[in-house]
Write a protein that holds these residues in place. Sequence first.
Motif: not given
Length: 240
Positions: A190-194, A204-210, A216-220
């Motif tokens: 769980s990279p994010h509460r949602s 891929s994992i980039g500066s804008d998330g997974l 595309k899943i945002p990651v703080p």
Amino acid sequence: MIRLAVLDDEQKELTGILSLLESFKQAHPERTVTAKAFTDPYELLDYTQSNGGFDIYLLDIIMRNMTGIECAQKLRKRGDSGEIVFLTTSREYGVDAFGVNAAGYLIKPIKSAALFERLLAVLERISLREPLFVKLCGGDVRAVRPEEIVCIESFRKKQEVHLSDGSVLQTQQSLSDWRERLKDYQEFYSPHRSYIVNFEHVTSIGSDGLTVGGYKIPVPRAVLKTVQNCFFEYLLNKQK
């Protein structure tokens, strides 16, 4: 019945691997495994398109028409979640293989001990994958295999379960309930509460998330490094 595909464009190598697989079946009669051989990656892709995928793929990396990694990428793009083990003369392709979540590598010439050990580990992973039952918003119940789940998103008062075939199931089972149900599966994170994501489907994992199965899943930014470390730790643990 476990279905296994072997892909190698060198007939001598292919014959040797099939012989080792026969020895494996004799040594482990409790494991019901059937193997199908392919000498061309396009043949394998066409076969799986028409007949469905395999539980396990043994893929040679260096081939004339297409690399084993490219073949694996095409399988993953279709949503195939079969376990992939690469056959290679070198580990130099390890980074490239992260994107397809390889279950391991076998260094040529393939030794029976190494093959048997890797197969037993992969078969154990497969045997643990009992179906999970999803109570849908309409009241129906759907059985899904853990490997089919790409990610779970909390969406207002519902949760959306995204599957590898592109379908989406809506359920009112809470995300905390899902975390509890999936806690014994190391690939779920769980990279994010949602969100809950399946590392097996991360491309891929980039500066804008997974990027997971096309989503595309945002990651703080504050936790991005932690997410990256967890992902690579998961990949490394798979090789053990």
